[in-house]
Design a protein around this motif. Structure first.
Motif, short mmCIF file in Angstrom:
data_model
loop_
_atom_site.label_atom_id
_atom_site.label_comp_id
_atom_site.label_asym_id
_atom_site.label_seq_id
_atom_site.Cartn_x
_atom_site.Cartn_y
_atom_site.Cartn_z
N GLU A 159 69.84 -59.12 -13.20
CA GLU A 159 68.47 -59.07 -13.41
C GLU A 159 68.98 -59.82 -14.52
OE1 GLU A 159 64.54 -59.89 -14.18
OE2 GLU A 159 65.87 -58.95 -12.41
N ARG A 193 69.73 -63.12 -14.37
CA ARG A 193 68.68 -63.95 -13.16
C ARG A 193 67.78 -64.43 -14.53
NH1 ARG A 193 63.14 -63.76 -11.77
NH2 ARG A 193 63.47 -62.04 -13.30
N TYR A 238 72.50 -65.67 -5.49
CA TYR A 238 71.16 -65.05 -5.05
C TYR A 238 71.00 -64.03 -6.18
CZ TYR A 238 70.76 -66.54 -0.83
OH TYR A 238 70.86 -67.69 0.69
N PHE A 239 70.03 -63.36 -6.42
CA PHE A 239 69.19 -62.11 -7.47
C PHE A 239 68.80 -61.44 -5.88
CE2 PHE A 239 66.27 -59.16 -8.90
CZ PHE A 239 66.64 -59.10 -9.33
N LEU A 243 68.59 -68.26 -5.94
CA LEU A 243 68.33 -69.03 -7.48
C LEU A 243 68.70 -70.28 -7.49
CD1 LEU A 243 68.88 -65.53 -9.34
CD2 LEU A 243 66.74 -66.29 -8.21
#
Length: 380
Positions: A294, A297, A328-329, A334
């Protein structure tokens, strides 16, 4: 469209990174011998721009042209191996001349030999860009030429006009100046139409410009106005201004950078920096996935950060350094970008802070980032 109006060139004064392209017909005489007087004029101007604080890149033609008389040719042969042999001989002689002249003005230089293929292969693009950036950061002037000695399909009309536009895009230049044997783009061919008028500015690129461009240039060179329009199209769509000007105009580069209205100016489009990366990143196959936490991100989406190993939590697929990967998250893509590391090495360094990368790799870490922000296209 009325191209004859003049425009304000005050914006030129704010340019920080300039690519200058010079052709064979400018740096050699009619007999093919090197024009030392012109090369001294050129290198002195470039050195002065460097001393002003500008980043300067030189794209030069001339390897074949310089090599031909050294091998006893009076005109360019059709036999490809002879052209390549001339390039091999001429490249060393040409670079030696540049190096000597630039050193006279206190400038370090570095030679880079590229082909257009280097800009469409993600790994070679990454190294090409990194080398240019490093030379500029370290205060050297990159001198770029087509690698004619070992390439075949690149030895054709206008290769270095196109190459200079690609270099300008890769180097994230503000301006490309193409020095030619003509003042700029005219409404008609000035050699056969005395009433032809110089076009001072092209505010918006149009395909109709190709209709007023001719074929190849001189017998010694390969580029005509048509290929310079092709270069302008690349620059404009990359958000880079481009100027075509006469190479032997007195102090032409210094006067252009002083904002003087010389030659033909093609205004670059207002291109978002992210869109400049789209073709090279989206246009290549995604070889793997990198999953982030997170915090990473938020850093990517909200701060425009590079992808650091500390924020990576998983890797999927097998990829090499220089390959395009997706970031990717959870299940959301992303971003996409060009990885500095292979999937195997990413697995070793993921979760580690910068100071721990070398220990995790078992060798000196070549990069602090897995994907630098300049090579990262945010998708969301």
């Amino acid at each position: 469209m009325n191209y004859l109006k003049t425009g304000d060139r005050e914006a030129i004064l704010k340019k920080k990174r300039v690519v200058v392209k010079v052709g064979t017909s400018s740096i050699t005489y009619e007999n093919g011998k090197v024009n030392f007087r012109y090369l001294d004029h050129l290198t002195r101007q470039l050195a002065d721009l460097k001393n002003r604080g500008l980043d300067v890149v030189l794209v030069t033609s001339g390897a074949i042209g310089v090599g031909l008389p050294m091998l006893g040719f009076h005109k360019k042969p059709d036999f490809l191996p002879y052209k390549q042999a001339a390039a091999a001989v001429g490249q060393g002689a040409l670079m030696n001349t540049y190096e000597h002249l630039f050193h006279e003005y206190g400038q370090a230089v570095g030679q880079l030999l590229f082909t257009k293929g280097d800009a469409v292969n993600s790994k070679r693009y990454l190294y090409m860009r990194g080398t240019i950036q490093a030379l500029l950061e370290l205060g050297a002037i990159p001198i770029v030429n087509e690698n004619d000695a070992v390439s075949a399909d690149e030895i054709k009309i206008g290769d270095n006009d196109t190459l200079s536009a690609i270099v300008a895009s890769v180097a994230e230049a503000d301006l490309l100046i193409i020095l030619s044997d003509i003042q700029g783009l005219y409404t008609k061919d000035p050699k056969s139409h005395p009433d032809a008028e110089l076009i001072h500015e092209v505010p918006a690129f149009s395909r109709e410009l190709f209709a007023i461009a001719g074929g190849a240039g001189t017998a010694r060179g390969t580029g005509g106005m048509y290929t310079k329009i092709q270069a302008a199209e690349i620059c404009v769509h990359s958000g880079i201004d481009m100027i075509i000007a006469k190479s032997d105009e007195k102090e032409v580069l210094l006067r252009i950078m002083d904002g003087e209205e010389i030659g033909t100016l093609f205004r670059g489009e207002n291109v978002h920096p992210q869109l400049k990366k789209r073709d090279i990143i989206i246009g290549t196959a995604v070889k793997g996935k990198i999953f982030v936490d997170e915090g990473c991100r938020k850093a990517l989406l909200e701060k425009g950060s590079s992808l650091l190993p500390v924020g990576i939590i998983d890797v999927e697929g097998a990829f090499s350094d220089g390959d395009t990967v997706a970031v990717y998250f959870e299940d959301q893509e992303l971003a996409r970008g060009i990885s500095h590391y292979s999937s195997e090495d990413v697995q070793k360094i993921m979760g580690h802070r910068t100071e721990g990368l070398s220990e995790a790799l078992g060798m000196a870490a070549p990069y602090d980032t897995v994907i630098h922000r300049d090579n990262l296209l945010v998708m969301r």
